[in-house]
Design an enzyme around this catalytic site. Structure first.
Site, mmCIF file in Angstrom:
data_model
loop_
_atom_site.group_PDB
_atom_site.id
_atom_site.type_symbol
_atom_site.label_atom_id
_atom_site.label_comp_id
_atom_site.label_asym_id
_atom_site.label_seq_id
_atom_site.Cartn_x
_atom_site.Cartn_y
_atom_site.Cartn_z
ATOM 1 N N TYR B 121 0.856 -1.183 0.000
ATOM 2 C CA TYR B 121 0.000 0.000 0.000
ATOM 3 C C TYR B 121 0.892 1.234 0.000
ATOM 4 C CZ TYR B 121 -3.880 3.091 0.975
ATOM 5 O OH TYR B 121 -4.832 4.075 0.863
ATOM 6 N N GLN B 183 -10.914 -0.282 1.019
ATOM 7 C CA GLN B 183 -11.315 -1.133 -0.122
ATOM 8 C C GLN B 183 -10.105 -1.770 -0.810
ATOM 9 O OE1 GLN B 183 -11.789 2.171 0.106
ATOM 10 N NE2 GLN B 183 -11.719 3.220 -1.864
ATOM 11 N N ASN B 206 -3.444 5.678 6.109
ATOM 12 C CA ASN B 206 -4.173 6.449 7.122
ATOM 13 C C ASN B 206 -4.867 5.500 8.107
ATOM 14 O OD1 ASN B 206 -6.487 5.488 5.896
ATOM 15 N ND2 ASN B 206 -6.932 7.392 4.812
ATOM 16 N N SER B 229 6.703 8.888 13.853
ATOM 17 C CA SER B 229 8.167 8.823 13.841
ATOM 18 C C SER B 229 8.807 9.367 15.120
ATOM 19 C CB SER B 229 8.678 9.617 12.639
ATOM 20 O OG SER B 229 10.043 9.380 12.448
ATOM 21 N N GLN B 251 12.425 14.943 11.618
ATOM 22 C CA GLN B 251 11.405 13.988 12.049
ATOM 23 C C GLN B 251 10.144 14.686 12.534
ATOM 24 O OE1 GLN B 251 11.768 10.700 11.199
ATOM 25 N NE2 GLN B 251 13.411 11.847 10.212
ATOM 26 N N HIS B 254 7.193 15.263 10.097
ATOM 27 C CA HIS B 254 6.385 14.138 9.620
ATOM 28 C C HIS B 254 4.961 14.177 10.130
ATOM 29 C CE1 HIS B 254 8.738 11.399 7.251
ATOM 30 N NE2 HIS B 254 9.732 11.364 8.116
ATOM 31 N N GLU B 319 13.174 4.703 17.380
ATOM 32 C CA GLU B 319 13.180 4.299 15.968
ATOM 33 C C GLU B 319 14.503 4.728 15.304
ATOM 34 O OE1 GLU B 319 10.441 6.556 13.658
ATOM 35 O OE2 GLU B 319 10.381 5.114 12.017
ATOM 36 N N HIS B 320 14.814 6.020 15.407
ATOM 37 C CA HIS B 320 16.072 6.541 14.862
ATOM 38 C C HIS B 320 16.926 7.059 16.009
ATOM 39 C CE1 HIS B 320 12.993 7.465 11.673
ATOM 40 N NE2 HIS B 320 13.874 6.821 10.938
ATOM 41 N N ASP B 353 16.632 7.499 5.243
ATOM 42 C CA ASP B 353 15.264 7.490 4.713
ATOM 43 C C ASP B 353 15.242 7.247 3.210
ATOM 44 O OD1 ASP B 353 14.066 8.011 7.098
ATOM 45 O OD2 ASP B 353 13.821 10.171 6.771
ATOM 46 N N GLU B 407 3.478 -37.219 28.557
ATOM 47 C CA GLU B 407 2.560 -36.078 28.467
ATOM 48 C C GLU B 407 1.103 -36.524 28.351
ATOM 49 O OE1 GLU B 407 3.852 -33.170 25.594
ATOM 50 O OE2 GLU B 407 5.712 -32.795 26.704
ATOM 51 N N HIS B 412 -0.338 -40.428 20.316
ATOM 52 C CA HIS B 412 0.963 -40.057 19.747
ATOM 53 C C HIS B 412 1.929 -41.251 19.832
ATOM 54 C CE1 HIS B 412 -0.524 -35.957 19.922
ATOM 55 N NE2 HIS B 412 0.594 -35.480 19.431
#
Lengths: 428, 428
Positions: B121, B183, B206, B229, B251, B254, B319-320, B353, B407, B412
């Site tokens: 996506y 969709q 989103n 971020s 950052q 963003h 993250e960074h 990036d 067990e 088995h």
């Protein structure tokens, strides 16, 4: 066992038991309470649900020594041999960090490191599952995880089964808590006064444990939430009906929701297996569970060709797949999707559950299309490293700035350009 | 930017935007409708939300050729160079299948294979994100995935941005659909008449896209649901305040929920950076977004010692992480938890990036403690293989049966013993 023609709409999917709203509310309450009240809340819930009042959650060295002293030595040797096989197989999964040299001393790299701490939930109740201990702990040890914790609900005497303690002892695991249920998951996720938190929780449990794992996911990592077991067997008329029936029942006895299916090109063989299943069912200690699974989800599919069978199996992506045909290795090559493939007459599925060395934690519910057996990969994580020298920056800064501006991210462009500002370049 | 003393309760955690009940209901309705009505439902929702009536979802070869013809050639060269860097870095992540020989021809093994089909996506809206195309598609290609599909919401003219089509074209991706929102996720998960289903869906979107990905999880695999971020910068007085400020803002621009933080041992440096941040903020096109992030989540932490800073960073697992100190490589060695570490003055975060070759899809919200950057591992899966000969079975069958009975799993034990029944062994 029902015999039907193989058709395109074959599916393994069964409704996932994910609990009801009341169970979820209970779990949320337990999690919040343990987060707030720590050990006291854990003790209260253990008393309420396990019926034991514990002054100390941690299993003592004495208890471990007693378990070892009581334990059958042949079984202990069996477990040790299994542990060695599992370790040898998982050692091959170890990863190395790597660097890619860029130029002028610059490099980018991937650092592979073990998780700091992981917790394994071992289910309790009527049975003991030492094999879960081996299958979850060994990959974590091979990954290099320093702190490995086991939690498991105590019996009414406030003890854990000898077999579990012996398995842990074989592996050198000493941090074991007699705590189960959602309160154990809460303690592992949030920590209490006596149980430090972990970074990942693995291992199977009842619906409360599964719900609690889902709820704490994000706070800590969890393994997959496994569905009921499945076995698909591909067999032709060269296979033995009693052996195929026995293997189908080995998975059926796990759970009334288990799914044992046979796919065969032979009508006669299908009938023989159906008769054998019924015959063997009558003699099983767990007949009731196995019968429920066989009747509700068990099926024998008769197909025109082996090609149709392989296509169906690739759609099913079963947890366990056995191949008992005249050319099992060839068929195995054509199967793209399965958790584990057992090739030929002598590779009966329980060999993989207990002994061969592969992991018995496998993707269920057709997720083998995109998921994998539990492995060392589940206990490591990776970190990217970027080191640019002034020369390399100089060479590429303008390109990075252009790419950032193309995406409308001006501050990104300025950041990379800022290293030139003191030299009077590109000041915005 | 607020300057505070570093304390033990430092945290990166921000509330995750996971949508409200109404949004979730909308998503559930869209998913069910696309599952039922296929293409027609996709067309209806595209008309409703993207404002375009599409007779054909798939991007035509003509559209791709036009995008290529229109596109800036310097930018195309930049993207090609970035793609080469990314490919080179990810090639090192390839895995091999392996076998462990047991004895007498028996073996157990792990087969590594690519997923059959994945969908990416790419978010639309006001901006184009060709870097998302490179970062998601290349690891899948290196893994060997045969079918890679891109979906992205069209603009009001029913077109995708040239930059996205050019990025796809550079990578040789031809299956691109002008479909976005829930969709698109539904079409990828369930399939429609014109869009075949995939096994895994990756890429940001989103809140409706994130909710839809969560809902279809299990049916297909998804990547992590990334949070806003974060950047943490460790700097001492040898760093440059304007450069540190520029990187913090890269950052911050963003997302109003982004978290830019600085950790330093120098009071004076802290003050210089605060002044620089304000100065640079005033000149940013995305000032409003960046200012919201800086004011709400941005902080400058002043610590007594570098040891305290490293301890804090290991708790944050950002993250960074940028390290601009006199000894950045040494500090990097001591950091155990971060998504990506940028070492030294010239390794400004946007280099990672867009260009260096490491992946820009990174774990957020402190999950770098146990999660990893997107990699080739996310596009493969593993299958265990077990092949036992009669000799090997004979040698180990009794052990497996004992372990199973321990067990309480009699079926088995009988399964593995059944291979001896025709020889008169152990008939139950």
């Amino acid at each position: 066992m029902q015999i039907v023609s193989l058709t395109k709409d074959i599916s393994l999917k069964r409704p996932l038991e994910m609990g009801n709203a009341e169970q979820l509310n209970t779990v949320k309450k337990v999690l919040a309470d343990v987060k707030k009240r720590g050990d006291q809340a854990v003790a209260d819930y253990s008393e309420k649900w396990d019926g034991v009042k514990l002054s100390e959650f941690r299993v003592s060295n004495n208890e471990i020594q007693e378990a070892l002293a009581n334990f059958d030595s042949e079984l202990k040797t069996d477990m040790e041999e299994a542990a060695n096989n599992i370790r040898k197989f998982h050692e091959m999964q170890k990863r190395s960090s790597y660097d890619v040299d860029v130029k002028d001393g610059s490099f980018i790299g991937q650092r592979v490191s073990p998780l700091d701490a992981v917790g394994l939930y071992v289910p309790g109740g009527s049975a003991a599952y030492p094999s879960s201990v081996l299958m979850n702990v060994i990959p974590a040890q091979v990954a290099g995880v320093e702190r490995i914790v086991i939690v498991s609900p105590p019996n009414e005497k406030g003890a854990l089964p000898d077999a579990v303690l012996v398995a842990a002892s074989i592996l050198g695991i000493e941090e074991i808590y007699k705590v189960g249920g959602a309160q154990a998951i809460a303690a592992l996720a949030y920590g209490t006064e006596s149980i430090a938190p972990v970074d990942k929780i693995t291992g199977p449990g009842n619906v409360f444990v599964a719900l609690a794992k889902r709820e704490v996911f994000g706070e800590v990592a969890i393994d997959m939430i496994a569905g009921p077991s499945e076995i698909a067997i591909i067999a032709d008329e060269t296979a033995y009906a009693d052996e195929v029936a026995a293997d189908l029942l080995s998975q059926a006895e796990h759970d009334p929701m288990a799914c044992p299916i046979l796919l065969t090109t032979s009508d006669l063989f299908a009938q023989k297996v159906a008769v054998e299943v019924e015959k063997q069912l009558l003699k099983l200690p767990r007949e009731k569970i196995a019968r429920a699974a066989v009747e509700k989800f068990g099926k024998i599919y008769v197909a025109e060709t082996m090609t149709d069978i392989i296509e169906a199996v690739n759609k099913l992506a079963p947890e366990h797949l056995e191949i008992m045909t005249i050319n099992p290795h060839e068929v195995a090559q054509k199967v793209r999707h399965a958790g584990a493939i057992f090739i030929g007459r002598y590779s009966s599925e329980p060999i993989g559950d207990y002994f061969a060395g592969t992991n018995h934690v496998l993707p269920t519910n057709s997720t083998a299309r995109f998921s994998s057996p539990l492995s060392v990969d589940d206990f490591i994580k990776k970190t990217s490293i970027i080191y640019y020298t002034e020369e390399t920056w100089q060479q590429h800064a303008a390109k990075v700035a252009r790419l950032a501006r193309m995406e409308g991210l001006e501050a990104h462009a300025r950041a990379v350009e800022s290293r030139g500002w003191t030299k009077g370049m590109n000041q915005s």
